[in-house]
Enzyme design. Sequence first.
Site, PDB file in Angstrom:
ATOM      1  N   LYS A 119       0.796  -1.314   0.045  1.00  0.00           N
ATOM      2  CA  LYS A 119      -0.012   0.180  -0.059  1.00  0.00           C
ATOM      3  C   LYS A 119       1.024   1.285   0.362  1.00  0.00           C
ATOM      4  CE  LYS A 119      -2.011  -0.958   3.729  1.00  0.00           C
ATOM      5  NZ  LYS A 119      -1.439  -2.067   4.122  1.00  0.00           N
TER       6      LYS A 119
ATOM      7  N   ARG B 154      -9.599   0.150   8.920  1.00  0.00           N
ATOM      8  CA  ARG B 154      -9.086  -0.601   9.442  1.00  0.00           C
ATOM      9  C   ARG B 154     -10.357  -1.430   9.972  1.00  0.00           C
ATOM     10  NH1 ARG B 154      -2.837   0.150   8.606  1.00  0.00           N
ATOM     11  NH2 ARG B 154      -1.712  -1.850   9.131  1.00  0.00           N
TER      12      ARG B 154
ATOM     13  N   ARG C  69      11.685  -5.428   5.756  1.00  0.00           N
ATOM     14  CA  ARG C  69      11.491  -3.904   4.765  1.00  0.00           C
ATOM     15  C   ARG C  69      12.023  -3.078   5.842  1.00  0.00           C
ATOM     16  NH1 ARG C  69       5.744  -2.195   5.120  1.00  0.00           N
ATOM     17  NH2 ARG C  69       5.362  -2.727   7.053  1.00  0.00           N
TER      18      ARG C  69
ATOM     19  N   ARG D  36      10.877  -0.920  11.252  1.00  0.00           N
ATOM     20  CA  ARG D  36      10.067  -0.235  12.181  1.00  0.00           C
ATOM     21  C   ARG D  36      10.282  -1.879  13.761  1.00  0.00           C
ATOM     22  NH1 ARG D  36       5.045   0.110   8.846  1.00  0.00           N
ATOM     23  NH2 ARG D  36       4.031  -1.068  10.494  1.00  0.00           N
TER      24      ARG D  36
ATOM     25  N   ARG E 167      -0.440  -8.979  13.585  1.00  0.00           N
ATOM     26  CA  ARG E 167      -0.650  -8.191  12.365  1.00  0.00           C
ATOM     27  C   ARG E 167      -1.709  -8.713  11.196  1.00  0.00           C
ATOM     28  NH1 ARG E 167       4.484  -5.161  11.343  1.00  0.00           N
ATOM     29  NH2 ARG E 167       3.294  -4.299   9.879  1.00  0.00           N
TER      30      ARG E 167
HETATM   31  P1  ADP Z   1       1.164  -1.824   7.849  1.00  0.00           P
HETATM   32  O1  ADP Z   1       2.179  -0.649   6.942  1.00  0.00           O
HETATM   33  O2  ADP Z   1       2.066  -3.157   8.245  1.00  0.00           O
HETATM   34  O3  ADP Z   1      -0.170  -2.440   6.821  1.00  0.00           O
HETATM   35  P2  ADP Z   1       0.812   0.325   9.469  1.00  0.00           P
HETATM   36  O4  ADP Z   1       1.830   1.361   9.492  1.00  0.00           O
HETATM   37  O5  ADP Z   1      -0.498   1.276   8.444  1.00  0.00           O
HETATM   38  O6  ADP Z   1       0.339  -0.947   8.798  1.00  0.00           O
HETATM   39  O7  ADP Z   1      -0.107   0.479  11.274  1.00  0.00           O
HETATM   40  C1  ADP Z   1       0.567  -0.262  11.804  1.00  0.00           C
HETATM   41  C2  ADP Z   1       0.067  -0.011  13.040  1.00  0.00           C
HETATM   42  O8  ADP Z   1      -0.927   1.432  13.563  1.00  0.00           O
HETATM   43  C3  ADP Z   1      -0.742  -0.874  13.103  1.00  0.00           C
HETATM   44  O9  ADP Z   1      -0.507  -2.113  13.096  1.00  0.00           O
HETATM   45  C4  ADP Z   1      -1.769  -0.179  13.828  1.00  0.00           C
HETATM   46  O10 ADP Z   1      -1.488  -0.370  15.097  1.00  0.00           O
HETATM   47  C5  ADP Z   1      -2.208   1.256  13.871  1.00  0.00           C
HETATM   48  N1  ADP Z   1      -3.092   1.340  12.705  1.00  0.00           N
HETATM   49  C6  ADP Z   1      -2.899   2.056  11.233  1.00  0.00           C
HETATM   50  N2  ADP Z   1      -3.289   2.564  10.865  1.00  0.00           N
HETATM   51  C7  ADP Z   1      -4.520   2.336  11.937  1.00  0.00           C
HETATM   52  C8  ADP Z   1      -6.424   2.249  11.198  1.00  0.00           C
HETATM   53  N3  ADP Z   1      -7.017   2.749  10.528  1.00  0.00           N
HETATM   54  N4  ADP Z   1      -7.110   1.539  13.009  1.00  0.00           N
HETATM   55  C9  ADP Z   1      -6.395   1.588  13.996  1.00  0.00           C
HETATM   56  N5  ADP Z   1      -4.603   1.254  14.056  1.00  0.00           N
HETATM   57  C10 ADP Z   1      -4.218   1.763  13.102  1.00  0.00           C
HETATM   58  P1  ADP Z   2       2.380  -1.810   3.174  1.00  0.00           P
HETATM   59  O1  ADP Z   2       2.186  -0.592   3.214  1.00  0.00           O
HETATM   60  O2  ADP Z   2       1.047  -2.646   2.560  1.00  0.00           O
HETATM   61  O3  ADP Z   2       2.911  -2.175   4.517  1.00  0.00           O
HETATM   62  P2  ADP Z   2       4.857  -2.048   1.774  1.00  0.00           P
HETATM   63  O4  ADP Z   2       4.446  -0.732   0.459  1.00  0.00           O
HETATM   64  O5  ADP Z   2       5.263  -0.957   2.881  1.00  0.00           O
HETATM   65  O6  ADP Z   2       3.728  -2.357   2.509  1.00  0.00           O
HETATM   66  O7  ADP Z   2       5.985  -2.611   1.246  1.00  0.00           O
HETATM   67  C1  ADP Z   2       5.982  -4.329   2.379  1.00  0.00           C
HETATM   68  C2  ADP Z   2       7.796  -3.845   1.860  1.00  0.00           C
HETATM   69  O8  ADP Z   2       7.101  -5.178   0.565  1.00  0.00           O
HETATM   70  C3  ADP Z   2       8.406  -2.913   0.844  1.00  0.00           C
HETATM   71  O9  ADP Z   2       9.753  -3.518   1.979  1.00  0.00           O
HETATM   72  C4  ADP Z   2       8.522  -3.262  -0.127  1.00  0.00           C
HETATM   73  O10 ADP Z   2       9.084  -2.414  -0.690  1.00  0.00           O
HETATM   74  C5  ADP Z   2       8.232  -4.353  -0.856  1.00  0.00           C
HETATM   75  N1  ADP Z   2       7.430  -4.347  -2.039  1.00  0.00           N
HETATM   76  C6  ADP Z   2       5.945  -3.847  -1.798  1.00  0.00           C
HETATM   77  N2  ADP Z   2       5.132  -3.635  -3.131  1.00  0.00           N
HETATM   78  C7  ADP Z   2       5.899  -4.941  -3.618  1.00  0.00           C
HETATM   79  C8  ADP Z   2       5.989  -6.065  -4.453  1.00  0.00           C
HETATM   80  N3  ADP Z   2       5.442  -5.750  -5.419  1.00  0.00           N
HETATM   81  N4  ADP Z   2       6.848  -6.990  -4.671  1.00  0.00           N
HETATM   82  C9  ADP Z   2       7.911  -7.033  -3.857  1.00  0.00           C
HETATM   83  N5  ADP Z   2       8.167  -6.620  -2.167  1.00  0.00           N
HETATM   84  C10 ADP Z   2       7.076  -5.461  -2.667  1.00  0.00           C
END
Ligand code: ADP
Ligand code: ADP
Length: 225
Positions: free
Chosen positions: A13, A85, A124, A158, A169
């Site tokens: 994302k 979420r 990541r 992170r 998660r």
């Molecule tokens: P990821 O990249 O793994 O999807 P995020 O960076 O979006 O994770 O979120 C990290 C953490 O922040 C989540 O595990 C949660 O604790 C909190 N968080 C983020 N967005 C939300 C949301 N919309 N509602 C509740 N908690 C959230």
């Molecule tokens: P999210 O925001 O959904 O948690 P990220 O965009 O941070 O996910 O992506 C998670 C990890 O995977 C990052 O290290 C990113 O560089 C890598 N990544 C993202 N998209 C792809 C893909 N299509 N193929 C391989 N690696 C990816």
Amino acid sequence: MNLILFGPPGAGKGTQAELLQKRYALAKLSTGDMLRSAPAALAGLVKGYMQKGELVPDDVIIAIIKARIDEKDCAKGFILDGFPRTKAQAEALEGMLHAEGKHLDYVIELAVDDKKLVERITGRFSCAKCGAGYHDIFKQPRKLGICDECAATEFTRREDDKVETVAKRLEVYHRQTAPILDYYRAQAGQGALAYIHVNGMLPIEEVTGVIDAALQAEKKIAENG
Ligand code: ADP
Ligand code: ADP
Ligand code: ZN
């Protein structure tokens, strides 16, 4: 154009939001980033949930998004990354958009298998200065150790991107977040928005290509109809 990038942790994302933000000049609203850079009082309140891989309370995150959507840069359109979420968040979003005469145009689902997500999340890292995202295997900076975007040489990982927290998660995603997809599919069925399902297992550039093609196709339909 207002859109949601939807998918489990590690689906890509943030990566796709970064690219879409540049290409379509939209505001990027990443709730995870907002929480990580929150002022001390708020950071203290949410830290425990984030470290455990649990969701922070709905009222907290809804208040943050509500204030953010009112900011000027969101007027031209925004990308939601990591929100909503829960069903309560999805309904609150609908209410706040409706109140401002706005609506969602697209919900883009990035579908990725759990096994792949663990590999994505544990590899990541990001630029400590500008936040650009990278991966140990799938997306190294073009010049090793130097950020592509800002040339900084410091990177961070992170605290919650550890194998133990990832399992939690993913469980939270399947139990609390994935069910809202039915809500959006139903809205798409009624013509309220366009629902785009993307195979997020593809390489980064291919995922971007599929999203772009889908947005262009939808735009043409809108223009013709
Ligand atoms: P990821 O990249 O793994 O999807 P995020 O960076 O979006 O994770 O979120 C990290 C953490 O922040 C989540 O595990 C949660 O604790 C909190 N968080 C983020 N967005 C939300 C949301 N919309 N509602 C509740 N908690 C959230
Ligand atoms: P999210 O925001 O959904 O948690 P990220 O965009 O941070 O996910 O992506 C998670 C990890 O995977 C990052 O290290 C990113 O560089 C890598 N990544 C993202 N998209 C792809 C893909 N299509 N193929 C391989 N690696 C990816
Ligand atoms: Zn950088």
